[in-house]
Design a protein around this motif. Structure first.
Motif, PDB file in Angstrom:
ATOM      1  N   UNK A  10      51.070 -61.634  34.150  1.00 57.33           N
ATOM      2  CA  UNK A  10      51.242 -62.620  35.214  1.00 57.33           C
ATOM      3  C   UNK A  10      52.720 -62.976  35.375  1.00 57.33           C
ATOM      4  N   UNK A  70      48.852 -72.260  44.082  1.00 53.29           N
ATOM      5  CA  UNK A  70      49.330 -71.299  45.079  1.00 53.29           C
ATOM      6  C   UNK A  70      48.271 -70.246  45.349  1.00 53.29           C
ATOM      7  N   UNK A 120      52.505 -78.726  36.277  1.00 53.23           N
ATOM      8  CA  UNK A 120      53.966 -78.722  36.283  1.00 53.23           C
ATOM      9  C   UNK A 120      54.413 -79.238  34.929  1.00 53.23           C
ATOM     10  N   UNK A 163      46.132 -70.222  33.882  1.00 51.62           N
ATOM     11  CA  UNK A 163      46.822 -71.043  32.890  1.00 51.62           C
ATOM     12  C   UNK A 163      48.065 -71.719  33.451  1.00 51.62           C
ATOM     13  N   UNK A 164      48.512 -71.294  34.626  1.00 54.73           N
ATOM     14  CA  UNK A 164      49.665 -71.964  35.224  1.00 54.73           C
ATOM     15  C   UNK A 164      49.158 -73.013  36.200  1.00 54.73           C
ATOM     16  N   UNK A 214      57.651 -77.238  45.743  1.00 51.44           N
ATOM     17  CA  UNK A 214      57.100 -78.353  44.978  1.00 51.44           C
ATOM     18  C   UNK A 214      58.186 -79.099  44.222  1.00 51.44           C
ATOM     19  N   UNK A 215      59.385 -78.510  44.123  1.00 47.07           N
ATOM     20  CA  UNK A 215      60.490 -79.210  43.466  1.00 47.07           C
ATOM     21  C   UNK A 215      61.370 -79.906  44.508  1.00 47.07           C
ATOM     22  N   UNK A 222      57.916 -67.829  36.604  1.00 44.20           N
ATOM     23  CA  UNK A 222      59.161 -68.206  37.268  1.00 44.20           C
ATOM     24  C   UNK A 222      59.582 -69.579  36.766  1.00 44.20           C
ATOM     25  N   UNK A 223      60.826 -69.718  36.354  1.00 47.83           N
ATOM     26  CA  UNK A 223      61.362 -71.045  36.058  1.00 47.83           C
ATOM     27  C   UNK A 223      62.663 -71.207  36.817  1.00 47.83           C
ATOM     28  N   UNK A 224      62.713 -72.196  37.701  1.00 48.05           N
ATOM     29  CA  UNK A 224      63.935 -72.478  38.457  1.00 48.05           C
ATOM     30  C   UNK A 224      64.818 -73.350  37.564  1.00 48.05           C
ATOM     31  N   UNK A 261      57.040 -71.307  46.341  1.00 47.61           N
ATOM     32  CA  UNK A 261      56.181 -72.442  46.018  1.00 47.61           C
ATOM     33  C   UNK A 261      56.832 -73.358  44.980  1.00 47.61           C
ATOM     34  N   UNK A 262      57.505 -72.745  43.995  1.00 52.84           N
ATOM     35  CA  UNK A 262      58.174 -73.548  42.962  1.00 52.84           C
ATOM     36  C   UNK A 262      59.275 -74.403  43.581  1.00 52.84           C
ATOM     37  N   UNK A 266      60.493 -78.170  37.751  1.00 54.99           N
ATOM     38  CA  UNK A 266      60.555 -77.036  38.668  1.00 54.99           C
ATOM     39  C   UNK A 266      59.689 -75.863  38.232  1.00 54.99           C
ATOM     40  N   UNK A 267      58.667 -76.132  37.419  1.00 56.69           N
ATOM     41  CA  UNK A 267      57.729 -75.060  37.081  1.00 56.69           C
ATOM     42  C   UNK A 267      56.732 -74.931  38.230  1.00 56.69           C
ATOM     43  N   UNK A 268      56.391 -73.704  38.598  1.00 53.22           N
ATOM     44  CA  UNK A 268      55.447 -73.548  39.702  1.00 53.22           C
ATOM     45  C   UNK A 268      54.011 -73.793  39.254  1.00 53.22           C
ATOM     46  N   UNK A 269      53.201 -74.381  40.139  1.00 52.52           N
ATOM     47  CA  UNK A 269      51.766 -74.514  39.862  1.00 52.52           C
ATOM     48  C   UNK A 269      51.116 -73.318  40.543  1.00 52.52           C
ATOM     49  N   UNK A 270      51.186 -72.185  39.855  1.00 54.55           N
ATOM     50  CA  UNK A 270      50.794 -70.943  40.507  1.00 54.55           C
ATOM     51  C   UNK A 270      49.305 -70.909  40.828  1.00 54.55           C
ATOM     52  N   UNK A 318      55.668 -67.125  44.493  1.00 51.35           N
ATOM     53  CA  UNK A 318      55.718 -68.111  43.415  1.00 51.35           C
ATOM     54  C   UNK A 318      57.052 -68.857  43.454  1.00 51.35           C
ATOM     55  N   UNK A 376      54.364 -63.053  31.732  1.00 53.95           N
ATOM     56  CA  UNK A 376      53.578 -63.388  30.558  1.00 53.95           C
ATOM     57  C   UNK A 376      53.003 -62.103  29.984  1.00 53.95           C
ATOM     58  N   UNK A 392      46.025 -66.369  37.299  1.00 54.67           N
ATOM     59  CA  UNK A 392      47.036 -67.401  36.995  1.00 54.67           C
ATOM     60  C   UNK A 392      46.406 -68.741  36.595  1.00 54.67           C
TER      61      UNK A 392
END
Lengths: 425, 329
Positions: A39, B119, B108, B104-105, A79-80, A42-44, A75-76, B112-116, A72, A35, B102
């Motif tokens: 920051x 984290x 989801x 703003x993240x 959670x997926x 990551x987008x899978x 974790x992504x 598959x967007x991370x909830x940083x 990250x 960003x 982080x």
């Protein structure tokens, strides 16, 4: 292979590409960017639901950035609904734990001016970015107090007058903690922390190679496969070093003796050891005039009375022999260039240096260029393209991707990995 | 945690992100910053040395989420500092993160967007943090990501007293509070209520993060002084577009911006300089000394007193909720 996805972080896409080719897989699609405020984003892009996920990220380049990106990504995936997430760290970040106090430059070593580079000069240390305010002394930074720039009188804290002893690193001065008596500075030993962070992010398994401290494995509560580059290195010695049986395997410090003797024993070669006396006190200052000038006035006394220098000595005979220096990692290259100089001084005819992790930070490349090392061999656990460009034929790179590929295949299929420890791939 | 009645002291540590804020907090608390070296080794790993005993002390670590490329360095610094303090037997470790990493993240928002943010909360807890103090979280629900106590402080009382003393007293025009997006409506409405002023809203349709698209103004701002209230100014796209909308379509007299976190990444400062906003007030939750040199429109609202008072109250086991409604200088 079914239900397996291999992702790559930004640190070493080349290695991931090779691993994927070895596994006949497409690299998993993932969008890695930042960003505007820095920051990590990551987008899978591929589905990972109920899949066996492997994420390759080496501890090199901008280490902290890459490490957070790995966390990250883990974790992504977790959670997926990924079934299992394995972090593949060819070079493990924060794997060395310094027991000596860090100095004000962040490294146990001190720095010298780059223009005056000599063979014996000590590498400089980079500072974190955008640190202009930090380099000024604490009191000056506070006197440029931003509140005073404010035109509005009600916001001005007129009584604000910072104390002279704002004791953060900036104002402690280069003298460091020497003046503090009775307290041994507490060094952060990040090993357990890194292990916990990976587990916390959701990693189910770790694969790495040639850990600096074998005890590190004990910091983890999850399965941890430490691969060995030893078979690869042995193979190189056998295939590419003429009359290798007559050569001497040398460990550049006592810490690596075990690693080097293992190879020497396996190949039936003789062995020598360089012993480093790290903290040897001398009475007279052995600093050059310039080094003293660069120190602050107040440090002169300290420098004179407490100058610590390292002396090295060789155990074993290397006269007219080909020497093979073996170490697990080369960072500043301080140890290995000193060792090669010592070997040549003792009459060695040719010096090979074989290392697993060629990080080459700071002045390392320049030091190696000027050193007595005739041939440097490193694996590609960290990207070596830049280093090859600078060192040319002097540096040879061994590929570890097949080893990692095979480990991933075996782990995915639930087969034993131990065969890789002895025979390599 | 076991209750230990033996007295201990506040130990204030600072990372590299915002030394100035830490020094101000130390000044207000009449304490000195602990001796710590936070630096990098040649291969860019963070290295921490703590130069004095913190055994059984009440440790507070100041580190804010800022710095562009160095933001992850600061995050790792914070984690390593916390871990170092924990392994050095500190009794309690409180992380003071005015601008949360982080933040703003926090959801989801696509597959598959991370909830940083979650984290980061887990990482802080794992590192050994016992308590977190932060300021104007982007979404207060982030507090729910933690299993440890989180004190989300509000800059609102300080903002209110600033508006009262510096805008209402001096402006001949009628004042109206404007929220630049629907998400900030609650924050802006609360300020409008407490000042007993009217309230307008700008509704926007966002195409991508960090990019602003069509905007619609709801409410009458003709001939008034508009105060745009938001929690952060990052690329400043929203703020500048809102300013233009208020001045051109709404026929407003003047536009003043008040934000908690002045991040100003990318071309943020240039945008503010080129915009028609008369001034932008932000707190010093992020280091702004450099930015002040680039812009004469930015004004600083000091919140070191607020953070220091929170630390004092936390250390003495007093209630922190007083700070939610009362401004601290």
């Amino acid at each position: 292979m079914k239900d397996i996805v291999v992702f790559s972080g930004v640190s070493h896409p080349n290695l991931t590409e090779r691993i994927c080719r070895d596994l006949s897989l497409e690299r998993g699609k993932v969008e890695l960017k930042k960003f505007s405020n820095g920051e990590t984003a990551v987008t899978i892009k591929d589905s990972v639901r109920e899949k066996d996920v492997f994420i390759v990220q080496s501890g090199c380049g901008h280490v902290n950035d890459n490490f957070i990106q790995l966390l990250v990504m883990i974790s992504a995936c977790k959670t997926s609904s990924a079934k299992r997430v394995t972090a593949v760290l060819p070079f493990f970040p924060y794997s060395r734990q310094s027991d000596a106090p860090y100095n004000h430059k962040g490294s146990p070593l001190t720095s010298t001016k780059k223009s005056e580079y000599t063979f014996d000069s000590i590498p400089s240390t980079p500072r974190p970015m955008s640190r202009s305010d930090f380099t000024t002394s604490g009191s000056t930074a506070a006197q440029n107090n931003i509140i005073n720039n404010n035109t509005n009188p009600s916001l001005v804290k007129s009584t604000y007058q910072p104390k002279q002893i704002a004791t953060n690193a900036s104002s402690v001065g280069s003298k460091g903690f020497l003046s503090i008596t009775g307290y041994k500075s507490w060094n952060a030993q990040s090993g357990t922390l890194i292990a916990n962070l990976l587990t916390c992010a959701g990693a189910d398994q770790i694969i790495t190679m040639d850990l600096h401290d074998p005890q590190y494995q004990g910091f983890f509560d999850i399965p941890f496969d430490n691969l060995y580059s030893k078979p690869l290195l042995q193979h190189y010695i056998q295939q590419y070093i003429p009359n290798y049986k007559d050569a001497v395997v040398v460990s550049p410090d006592s810490g690596g003796a075990k690693r080097a003797t293992a190879i020497a024993d396996n190949l039936g070669m003789s062995f020598a050891l360089i012993h480093k006396e790290r903290r040897h006190k001398v009475d007279t200052p052995s600093l050059t005039a310039q080094a003293i000038n660069s120190l602050e006035q107040e440090d002169k006394l300290v420098a004179k009375s407490q100058k610590l220098i390292a002396t090295t000595m060789l155990v074993g005979d290397v006269t007219d022999k080909v020497c093979i220096l073996i170490d697990d990692l080369v960072d500043t290259s301080y140890t290995i260039t000193r060792a090669s100089k010592l070997l040549k001084d003792q009459g060695a005819s040719y010096v090979y240096a074989i290392v697993t992790h060629g990080i080459f930070s700071g002045d390392a490349i320049r030091r190696i260029k000027q050193s007595n090392i005739d041939k440097l061999i490193s694996t590609n656990t960290v990207p070596q393209e830049e280093h090859v460009k600078e060192l040319g034929d002097m540096l040879e790179v061994l590929d570890v991707s097949r080893l990692f590929g095979e480990a991933i295949r075996r782990i995915h299929n639930g087969e034993s990995v131990s065969m890789l420890f002895d025979h390599g791939w | 945690m076991t209750v230990d009645k033996t007295p201990n002291h506040i130990k204030l540590l600072a990372g590299n992100s915002h030394l100035e804020l830490a020094q101000k907090i130390a000044y207000v608390l009449d304490a000195t910053l602990c001796k710590v070296y936070v630096n990098q080794t040649t291969n860019r790993e963070s290295a921490v040395t703590i130069g004095e005993s913190i055994r059984d002390e009440d440790v507070y670590i100041v580190q804010t989420g800022c710095g562009g490329d160095a933001i992850n360095d600061y995050l790792m610094e914070l984690l390593i500092l916390i871990h170092a303090c924990k392994s050095a037997s500190a009794r309690r470790i409180t992380a003071i993160i005015p601008n949360f990493f982080y933040a703003r993240q926090d959801k989801k928002d696509k597959s598959r967007a991370p909830i940083t943010a979650k984290l980061i909360a887990n990482l802080l807890t794992t590192a050994g943090c016992n308590h977190v103090i932060t300021l104007d979280l982007h979404a207060s629900q982030i507090q729910g990501f933690f299993n440890i106590p989180v004190d989300n402080l509000y800059a609102e009382p300080n903002v209110l007293s600033y508006i009262k003393e510096n805008i209402i007293n001096k402006s001949p025009n009628e004042i109206i509070i404007v929220s630049p997006d629907a998400g900030g409506a609650k924050r802006a409405a609360s300020i409008a209520d407490k000042l007993d002023k009217s309230f307008a809203l700008i509704h926007k349709e966002r195409a991508k993060p960090n990019e602003v698209s069509k905007m619609v103004l709801v409410g009458d701002v003709t001939g008034k002084t508009c105060i745009i209230v938001d929690d952060m100014a990052d690329t400043c796209g929203t703020l500048c577009k809102a300013t233009n909308l208020l001045l051109e379509e709404g026929k407003a007299k003047e536009v003043i911006g008040i934000v908690t976190h002045g991040i100003f990444s990318g071309t943020g400062i240039t945008r503010i300089n080129n915009s028609n906003m008369s001034k932008l007030v932000c707190t010093n939750s992020l280091p702004l000394t450099e930015k002040l040199k680039e812009s004469n429109k930015i004004e600083i609202l000091d919140i070191s007193g607020l953070l220091a008072e929170a630390i004092r109250r936390l250390h003495n086991g007093e209630s922190v909720s007083y700070l939610f409604t009362n401004a601290v200088d």
